[in-house]
Design a protein around this motif. Structure first.
Motif, mmCIF file in Angstrom:
data_model
loop_
_atom_site.group_PDB
_atom_site.id
_atom_site.type_symbol
_atom_site.label_atom_id
_atom_site.label_comp_id
_atom_site.label_asym_id
_atom_site.label_seq_id
_atom_site.Cartn_x
_atom_site.Cartn_y
_atom_site.Cartn_z
ATOM 1 N N LEU A 170 69.194 37.381 78.503
ATOM 2 C CA LEU A 170 70.329 37.832 79.322
ATOM 3 C C LEU A 170 69.976 37.759 80.797
ATOM 4 O O LEU A 170 70.786 37.340 81.630
ATOM 5 N N PHE A 171 68.743 38.166 81.117
ATOM 6 C CA PHE A 171 68.293 38.162 82.512
ATOM 7 C C PHE A 171 68.330 36.738 83.080
ATOM 8 O O PHE A 171 68.846 36.497 84.167
ATOM 9 N N PHE A 172 67.792 35.772 82.289
ATOM 10 C CA PHE A 172 67.751 34.404 82.800
ATOM 11 C C PHE A 172 69.146 33.769 82.860
ATOM 12 O O PHE A 172 69.402 32.929 83.730
ATOM 13 N N THR A 174 62.181 26.364 86.265
ATOM 14 C CA THR A 174 62.300 26.738 84.855
ATOM 15 C C THR A 174 61.088 26.309 84.031
ATOM 16 O O THR A 174 60.904 26.779 82.919
ATOM 17 N N THR A 175 60.271 25.410 84.595
ATOM 18 C CA THR A 175 59.113 24.944 83.817
ATOM 19 C C THR A 175 58.103 26.069 83.590
ATOM 20 O O THR A 175 57.203 25.950 82.776
ATOM 21 N N LEU A 176 58.257 27.162 84.357
ATOM 22 C CA LEU A 176 57.339 28.297 84.195
ATOM 23 C C LEU A 176 57.737 29.144 82.984
ATOM 24 O O LEU A 176 57.011 30.052 82.592
ATOM 25 N N LEU A 177 58.917 28.846 82.408
ATOM 26 C CA LEU A 177 59.451 29.705 81.335
ATOM 27 C C LEU A 177 59.300 29.059 79.963
ATOM 28 O O LEU A 177 59.153 27.835 79.852
ATOM 29 N N PRO A 178 59.383 29.867 78.889
ATOM 30 C CA PRO A 178 59.428 29.270 77.544
ATOM 31 C C PRO A 178 60.719 28.463 77.373
ATOM 32 O O PRO A 178 61.681 28.675 78.120
ATOM 33 N N PRO A 179 60.786 27.547 76.371
ATOM 34 C CA PRO A 179 61.936 26.623 76.273
ATOM 35 C C PRO A 179 63.309 27.301 76.244
ATOM 36 O O PRO A 179 64.194 26.914 77.004
ATOM 37 N N ILE A 180 63.484 28.313 75.382
ATOM 38 C CA ILE A 180 64.844 28.878 75.238
ATOM 39 C C ILE A 180 65.347 29.515 76.533
ATOM 40 O O ILE A 180 66.417 29.139 77.028
ATOM 41 N N PRO A 181 64.592 30.444 77.150
ATOM 42 C CA PRO A 181 65.092 30.991 78.427
ATOM 43 C C PRO A 181 65.281 29.909 79.492
ATOM 44 O O PRO A 181 66.220 29.994 80.290
ATOM 45 N N ALA A 182 64.412 28.899 79.489
ATOM 46 C CA ALA A 182 64.523 27.844 80.504
ATOM 47 C C ALA A 182 65.835 27.077 80.358
ATOM 48 O O ALA A 182 66.545 26.852 81.347
#
Lengths: 134, 504
Positions: free
Chosen positions: B20-22, B52-60
């Motif tokens: 939700l945050f992302f 977004t590359t800093l995030l896991p796939p789904i949140p990204a």
């Protein structure tokens, strides 16, 4: 319009390499312009009273905006984004705004710096640095 | 497994605090990117992709999709308030949206844009949820001859966008086609109308042309006429931004544009630019309020904005099911998916169900977030029309520069914008409509590609165009539309002459 048509046809002939080649679109565009020019020649719209050409003041406005804009993009490489933007905005604002010069200088300077920070620093956009090196 | 169960699972994942945050961050960033003129969804996603590359796939991917949606929402703001179409899909919103702003109805225009975007976006997502496989199959049936048929059909809109003189409309469209010729041939790389100039080989940038024709021209006109404010009309209270009757009036337009936008959005190569034009044209023909189109009709804002967002949802059908991005912004989004080793295509729904359904569910949530974020801002944005024009005009000129320069870091593009500002002004004086020119700019490259590919497919013969039923039907529909419009014009002209004779 006829000139555009002939230009396209000449270009189509120059680059022609078959119906699925580069020249086909030029041929189509030329094929649209030539009949259009003939129609305009046969039925001229010069008598159209609804056409209002720019007044003297409008011509002057075009110059006072178009001129500095052209100079702005021409000299930006040397002057850099923040400085040239400040100059450009101040010149245009001075002509169109009834505000005092000092206020114009302040707000245009703020806009130049503000947009520089947003676009260059945060959005990493490439903007010319100029002699100031920023 | 049942689609409902999969979707509910997707919702349970998407409603996690992290996702939700992302989605919220993406929506805010996207809206900001959309509001800033010149930075469209493509540039916005490209610029924010590294984040977004800093995030896991789904949140990204949730964040990227939210940026995309947000940019689509925000794009209408500058079109309505300042007549600056930041991207191709906002051009048509300028026509009635800016007229509404001039009449002091900026809040209504912005609110209906947000509401229409929300309804169309959500309905489009429902289409994506329940009809993806058959639509993907339909998209695969659309080969170059069918796309050519669609382009011919779309070109018939020139007739209804020509104003009083069809000849002037055709001239404008021909100019647009001529502009598209400049540069390198997209298939073989041969140079056309470049006159040996290396700069011209890159062609004339689309954004520079539309910013010149709309925003720059507007500044020239308003400064020449010494306009004090964009709107001198009294603005209502911001909380009374839109009446229920106005929403009801636009509902038909929203539904029709959603259907148009979603189905056309599913077709590879059908960009939001074409879709918004088609939805607007369709509405102009079917609306009860058609006489007010171009003069500030609320349906004239609802239709293109709805189509734009429905097309966005539709675009996910070929992207997720076939791995074909229908527009450049979705191509950038595809690269985002590929960074994480996800390969969109027929097997994505089977191999990565959690991922696909979480992303789809997050889009529903993102749409709601965008509406909640945008509606309260409407009143604040609308106040902008009361800022004195001598403050606004230099800013529009600056945004014209940034918007055009940023696309290719080219001063030539900024110069192109200036030149097209003058051209736009003179076209206006000569009563030559600029919309057919913009339409031709969108359609001509598609027309060229599809025509040449079709001829290649047919072994050098044009017969392939009328031997395929869908292509033939589309071209026939285009021809028929043109005949109907011309007949309508003829009847109107005859009636006017008759009326004139009776008065005399």
């Amino acid at each position: 319009m006829g000139a555009f048509g002939f230009l396209c046809l000449i270009e189509a002939y120059r680059i022609w390499n078959g119906w699925d080649g580069t020249g086909v679109m030029a041929l189509i565009v030329g094929g649209i312009f030539i009949p259009l020019s003939v129609i305009f020649l046969v039925f001229p719209s010069s008598g159209d009273k609804s056409i209002l050409w720019p007044s003297k003041r409008e011509w002057f406005s075009l110059g006072i905006i178009g001129g500095p804009f052209a100079l702005y993009i021409f000299f930006m490489n040397w002057l850099g984004y923040p400085f040239s933007t400040w100059l450009f905005l101040a010149v245009v604002a001075k002509y169109i705004s009834p505000t005092r010069t000092t206020r114009i200088i302040i707000w245009t300077g703020m806009v130049a710096i503000g947009t520089y920070v947003v676009f260059k620093r945060y959005l990493m956009m490439y903007l010319p640095t100029g002699f100031l090196g920023i | 497994m049942d689609i409902f169960v999969l979707l509910l699972r997707g919702f349970s994942n998407a409603l996690s605090l992290e996702n939700l945050f992302f989605a919220l961050v993406g929506s805010i960033l996207g809206t900001l990117v959309g509001v800033l003129p010149g930075i469209g969804p493509t540039a916005g996603i490209a610029m924010l992709l590294p984040l977004t590359t800093l995030l896991p796939p789904i949140p990204a991917i949730i964040m990227l999709a939210a940026i995309y949606y947000g940019a689509m929402y925000g794009g209408s703001t500058t079109s309505i308030l300042m007549n600056i179409p930041g991207e191709i899909s906002s051009v048509i919103t300028c026509v009635d949206g800016h007229e509404m702003a001039k009449q002091g109805r900026a809040a209504q225009a912005l609110a209906i844009a947000a509401i229409s975007s929300f309804i169309a976006g959500t309905l489009g997502l429902m289409g994506l949820t329940f009809f993806s496989p058959p639509l993907a199959d339909l998209a695969l049936r659309m080969g170059p001859p069918e796309i050519f048929g669609l382009v011919v059909f779309a070109f018939s809109m020139v007739a209804s966008m020509s104003g009083k003189s069809l000849l002037k409309g055709v001239t404008s469209a021909a100019l647009g086609m001529l502009i598209c010729l400049v540069g390198l041939d997209p298939q073989l790389g041969a140079d056309r109308l470049t006159f040996g100039s290396v700069t011209l080989m890159g062609g004339l940038d689309f954004i520079a042309i539309i910013m010149g024709l709309f925003a720059m021209k507007e500044v020239f006109q308003n400064v020449g006429a010494r306009v004090g404010l964009i709107s001198t009309a009294r603005l209502g209270s911001w909380w009374r931004m839109i009446k229920w009757s106005e929403i009801k009036q636009s509902l038909g337009a929203i539904i029709r544009s959603t259907i148009t936008g979603f189905f056309l959005g599913c077709l590879p190569g059908c960009t939001p630019g074409i879709v918004t034009f088609m939805a607007y044209d369709l509405e102009k023909k079917f609306s009860k309020n058609r006489a007010n189109f171009g003069k500030g009709a609320i349906e004239g804002v609802a239709a293109p904005e709805g189509a734009n967002n429905a097309c966005t949802s539709g675009g996910f059908v070929p992207l997720l099911t076939l791995g074909i991005p229908p527009s450049t912004s979705l191509a950038v989004l595809l690269s985002g998916l590929m960074i994480y080793g996800l390969q969109p295509g027929p097997l994505l729904f089977e191999k990565q169900p959690v991922f696909v359904w979480t992303v789809i569910a997050s889009m529903y949530i993102g749409n709601v977030m965008l509406l909640i974020l945008n509606l309260p801002l409407v009143g604040i944005w609308a106040r902008m029309v009361r800022v004195p024009y001598h403050f606004i005009a230099p800013l529009i000129l600056l945004f014209c520069f940034i918007g055009t320069y940023s696309v290719r870091n080219s001063f030539f593009d900024a110069g192109t914008c200036l030149v097209f500002g003058f051209i736009g002004l003179f076209m206006d004086k000569l009563k030559i409509p600029s919309l057919p020119l913009v339409l031709a700019l969108i359609l001509a490259p598609m027309m060229e590609d599809s025509l040449r590919q079709s001829i290649s497919m047919g072994g050098g013969s044009l017969a392939i165009l009328w031997s395929r039923p869908i292509a033939l039907a589309l071209m026939g529909a285009g021809f028929l539309t043109m005949v109907i419009i011309l007949f309508g014009r003829y009847r109107r002209a005859k009636a006017e002459v008759h009326l004139g004779t009776e008065e005399n």
